[in-house]
Scaffold this active site. Structure first.
Site, PDB file in Angstrom:
ATOM      1  N   GLU A  27       0.826  -1.206   0.000  1.00 55.71           N
ATOM      2  CA  GLU A  27       0.000   0.000   0.000  1.00 55.71           C
ATOM      3  C   GLU A  27       0.861   1.258   0.000  1.00 55.71           C
ATOM      4  OE1 GLU A  27      -2.962  -0.092   3.101  1.00 55.71           O
ATOM      5  OE2 GLU A  27      -3.169  -2.267   2.912  1.00 55.71           O
ATOM      6  N   CYS A  78      -3.393   1.071   7.657  1.00 56.79           N
ATOM      7  CA  CYS A  78      -2.274   0.461   6.935  1.00 56.79           C
ATOM      8  C   CYS A  78      -2.343  -1.055   6.992  1.00 56.79           C
ATOM      9  CB  CYS A  78      -0.949   0.952   7.512  1.00 56.79           C
ATOM     10  SG  CYS A  78       0.453   0.476   6.503  1.00 56.79           S
TER      11      CYS A  78
END
Length: 397
Positions: free
Chosen positions: A94, A369
């Protein structure tokens, strides 16, 4: 080494074997990292690059383009968006587009630290990213918008992949046109970071000076020659980098025992020692340490934590970043109330400590996250189970 773990050193060596000199490699890295043409006014690539390099250039460009592809974009608002990035072996990491030209990138697939409030490490460490894959995340983001600041705070602990991270920092700082102070390396407090990064010479900021100095007016470290590599092999492993990033420490508490619980696989270094190491680095480089503190209700938001924070940060060349906990499926934690968070920020500010409340990007898309990657992996497992079940049914029909 597989393409999935491509390092800049590998690329440099291949170009060298094609007859490229440092100036040719420099132009290629500048063009790639800044998403611009390899042509320069009065010096087109068609005549500048050696013939063998020109012949191979389309294949090299295709390989670089395949290092990181956009699998999905999840906007939180017009300034913030989470990017689910597919690497060329199918693994996902990510990146986060942030306001004012910022970008948060990953350094590993998964993480070995196992912070109890973080999704990234719940599956452990899967693999390291090569330095080219790290830079490729910046290239991918720059195809969407301008990037002038890169923070290494995504998936993974940068200290566990230090050679690749420092190699990427070198390229971003020298060829990628990103100022040194706008490259921010985050760590849970691994001594290898301090040992590799610590510059020699007199500190840029005297010990008596505080954070109230104009941070933006500070000089960038003038040593601009990059990693001191072995010219025969292009190897930078163990070298001392000259591009000095700013440092961020994932602190989260002032209590040593609590920190060992929250960050179970982080080095067991006393908080006071970590902060002293950070302070020494901050004074030596002229970049204030950014302390990261995920705010969790009833865990690290007490008045006693506040008191110790004031005591430990007073006079330090530092910035405190409070980050409200971002809800993660299956975890019992919650963010403190808005009133409590405001009191914590206000208390530090009243004591002369620069403090910011940074909302974790991705609240609107449940994008803490590691969550995007985890949702993708879960969806893939569901599809696989359905496919297997379908085969069983077909075989039994």
């Amino acid at each position: 080494m597989s393409q999935a773990a491509l390092r800049i050193a590998d690329l440099r060596q291949r170009l060298h074997e094609l007859g490229a000199k440092p100036c040719h490699t420099d132009r290629l890295l500048r063009g790639w990292s800044q998403v611009r043409s390899f042509d320069v006014k009065g010096s087109p690539a068609a005549t500048f690059f050696p013939a063998a390099m020109r012949a191979t250039l389309p294949a090299i460009e295709a390989e670089l383009a395949g290092l990181a592809r956009l699998h999905g974009e999840y906007p939180a608002d017009e300034k913030v968006a989470r990017l689910l990035v597919e690497l060329n072996d199918g693994q996902m990491v990510e990146s986060v587009l942030l306001p004012r030209g910022g970008l948060c990138i990953s350094t590993q697939v998964g993480c070995a630290v196992g912070c109890v409030f973080c999704m990234s490490g719940r599956a452990g460490l899967i693999r390291q990213l090569g330095s080219a894959e790290i830079v490729a995340q910046v290239v991918l983001a720059r195809k969407r918008r301008a990037v002038s600041k890169v923070v290494f705070m995504g998936m993974g602990e940068p200290a566990h992949n230090l050679d690749n991270v420092l190699e990427a920092i070198e390229v971003l700082g020298l060829q990628g046109n990103i100022p040194h102070k706008n490259l921010v390396l985050s760590t849970v407090g691994d001594v290898r970071v301090f040992e590799r990064l610590m510059p020699s010479g007199e500190p840029v900021i005297p010990a008596k000076a505080g954070i109230q100095q104009d941070i933006n007016a500070l000089c960038v470290n003038p040593l601009d020659s990059g990693l001191r590599r072995n010219d025969e092999t292009n190897d930078v492993s163990g070298c001392i980098p000259v591009v000095k990033p700013a440092l961020a420490l994932s602190l989260h508490t002032t209590d040593d025992a609590l920190r060992a619980t929250l960050l179970p696989h982080a080095p067991q270094i006393p908080v006071a020692e970590l902060m002293e190491r950070c302070e020494t680095y901050a004074r030596a480089t002229g970049y204030p340490t950014q302390y990261q503190w995920t705010l969790i209700e009833g865990v690290n938001d007490s008045d006693e934590e506040l008191r110790r924070l004031v005591e430990m940060l007073s006079g330090k060349y530092a910035i405190m970043n409070f980050i409200p906990f971002n809800d993660v499926d299956g975890l019992p934690y919650r963010r403190p109330s808005s009133e409590r968070m405001a009191r914590m920020v206000g208390t530090l500010k009243q004591n002369g400590i620069v403090t910011q409340l940074r909302d974790s990007a991705g609240q609107e898309v449940e994008g803490a996250c590691g969550q995007l990657r985890a949702r993708h992996a879960t969806a893939g497992q569901t599809v696989t189970r359905m496919e297997k079940r379908g085969k069983v049914l077909l075989q039994g029909s």
